[in-house]
Design an enzyme around this catalytic site. Structure first.
Site, PDB file in Angstrom:
ATOM      1  N   PRO A  82       0.838  -1.205   0.000  1.00 18.50           N
ATOM      2  CA  PRO A  82       0.000   0.000   0.000  1.00 18.50           C
ATOM      3  C   PRO A  82       0.874   1.256   0.000  1.00 18.50           C
ATOM      4  O   PRO A  82       2.054   1.204   0.340  1.00 18.50           O
ATOM      5  CB  PRO A  82      -0.791  -0.110   1.307  1.00 18.50           C
ATOM      6  N   VAL A  83       0.317   2.350  -0.321  1.00 19.99           N
ATOM      7  CA  VAL A  83       0.944   3.675  -0.402  1.00 19.99           C
ATOM      8  C   VAL A  83       1.924   3.726  -1.581  1.00 19.99           C
ATOM      9  O   VAL A  83       1.753   4.544  -2.496  1.00 19.99           O
ATOM     10  CB  VAL A  83       1.645   4.098   0.901  1.00 19.99           C
ATOM     11  N   CYS A  84       2.938   2.835  -1.580  1.00 21.29           N
ATOM     12  CA  CYS A  84       3.901   2.814  -2.690  1.00 21.29           C
ATOM     13  C   CYS A  84       3.172   2.625  -4.015  1.00 21.29           C
ATOM     14  O   CYS A  84       3.548   3.191  -5.037  1.00 21.29           O
ATOM     15  CB  CYS A  84       4.892   1.659  -2.539  1.00 21.29           C
ATOM     16  N   SER A  85       2.132   1.793  -3.987  1.00 20.09           N
ATOM     17  CA  SER A  85       1.457   1.428  -5.228  1.00 20.09           C
ATOM     18  C   SER A  85       0.588   2.528  -5.799  1.00 20.09           C
ATOM     19  O   SER A  85       0.054   2.383  -6.901  1.00 20.09           O
ATOM     20  CB  SER A  85       0.619   0.148  -5.003  1.00 20.09           C
TER      21      SER A  85
END
Lengths: 189, 202
Positions: free
Chosen positions: B91-94
């Site tokens: 999550p977040v990075c994606s």
């Protein structure tokens, strides 16, 4: 053989009941939850939504002057929203054209987990002509039962002046024309 | 018995298949079910080895595009922003890097390039970023020696992932600003815009 056909017919009948049952559930009106948004600083947007006030004030979503309201749930960080933006803009144009001789249709966007700056950047990048609002803590996204972006919540205004939800979907729509038609039909127009 | 089997097959196609189709989002890509949920992590788990005013440690890393990228090659011509993210498929990075796909013009206005860096290997990064669409900026792999570049900046976490960090390096190779974010949160765009505006013109 006859027995097989009989069983198949019964199963098919059961399957038909499922959507019928869903339709029956939809018959119970689902009202758009009450929430407020900041009054847009742009006088053009104020006129579009039929709201007034200083940009430090807030208005209730049910005060939007529209027969049909479409709320887009989007994010500046959502690649699917980027891909869908031209089609959403096209839908806005179609809604504007429909409003000239038919029901007054309005669209707003809520930027899930986006700051005001990020929403403005999205608006500028995709030349979005309808008002967008930041939903940084995703309160509105959760309130509207968002299940991914882009998402859409379509509403019609009832006689009591409150919006009733008539369409809820996550993911892109097939065509702007088709989605407009769906909105109008579900709104009874 | 055969009749019952046919009926079960009929039941499967009439009930189960439509259900399976309906639960797959129409917007396939970075499908929510493809993202590994990490839970809430320790916000920061490393100690910086560089500071504002330091010359940035040079590096050469392989890129998903094929050509190796050397930081010092930009010296004298471009300001550079390094965007370290912890790990692919999380999550977040994606969503962070797909969001940066809207920043090409903003970077161009400040004569800056963006380099995305992760400690994942090239095949993983290839598969992950392919789901994001066409990214305009290079994606570099700091996989081997594992996390060596992140380590040189002091942003390699104890579990071998990198911090969620942005390093702003001016065209002379000097670090202008460092943002090591809470790993669980995305740095707001306004912070990037503000630092880009502070870059000197090459």
């Amino acid at each position: 053989m006859i027995k097989t056909r009989l069983i198949t017919m019964v199963l098919a009948w059961v399957v038909c009941l499922v959507p019928c049952s869903a339709t029956a559930q939809q018959a119970a009106a689902k009202m758009l939850p009450d929430f407020t948004l900041p009054v847009p600083s742009s006088s053009e947007y104020q006129a579009y939504l039929g709201v007034t006030g200083a940009d430090t004030e807030e208005f209730n979503v049910h005060d939007i002057d529209a027969d049909i309201l479409l709320i887009e749930l989007f994010s500046m960080y959502c690649p699917y929203c980027h891909a869908a933006a031209p089609a959403v803009n096209e839908l806005y144009t179609l809604m504007q054209q429909t409003s000239q001789s038919g029901p007054r249709m309005r669209m707003i966007g809520l930027g899930a987990n986006n700051t005001r700056f990020e929403v403005d950047h999205y608006q500028h990048t995709f030349t979005v002509a309808f008002p967008l609002f930041a939903d940084k803590d995703m309160t509105l996204y959760r309130l509207l039962e968002g299940a991914g972006t882009p998402g859409f919540v379509g509403c019609r205004k009832n006689e009591d002046g409150k919006f009733e939800i008539i369409v809820q979907r996550s993911g892109e729509f097939d065509t702007p024309e088709g989605f407009l038609q769906e909105l109008l039909e579900r709104a009874g127009r | 018995m055969r009749d019952i089997m046919i009926s079960i097959r009929t039941l499967f196609f009439l009930l189960v298949v439509p259900l399976l189709v309906s639960v797959v989002p129409s917007h396939a890509g970075l499908r929510p079910e493809s993202i590994y949920q990490t839970g809430t992590l320790k916000p920061v788990d490393s100690i910086l080895k560089v500071a504002v005013g330091d010359e940035a440690p040079d590096f050469t890393l392989p890129s998903v595009g094929g050509d190796p990228i050397t930081l010092s090659d930009y010296r004298g011509t471009k300001n550079v922003v390094l965007s370290f993210v912890p790990a692919a498929w999380t999550p977040v990075c994606s969503d962070q890097w797909p969001g940066y796909n809207l920043l090409e013009q903003m970077f161009a206005e400040h004569q800056a390039v963006l380099l995305g860096i992760s400690v994942d290997n090239i095949p993983t990064l290839y598969a992950w970023t392919a789901e994001m669409g066409d990214l305009w900026y290079p994606i570099l792999s700091d996989f081997w020696p594992h996390g060596a570049v992140a380590q040189s900046f002091g942003i390699l976490r104890s579990d071998g992932t990198a911090e969620r960090a942005l390093i702003f390096i001016d065209y002379t190779g000097v670090i202008q600003h460092i943002i090591v974010s809470d790993i669980n949160e995305r740095p707001p765009l306004e912070d990037i815009a503000a630092q880009l505006a502070r870059f000197p013109k090459p």
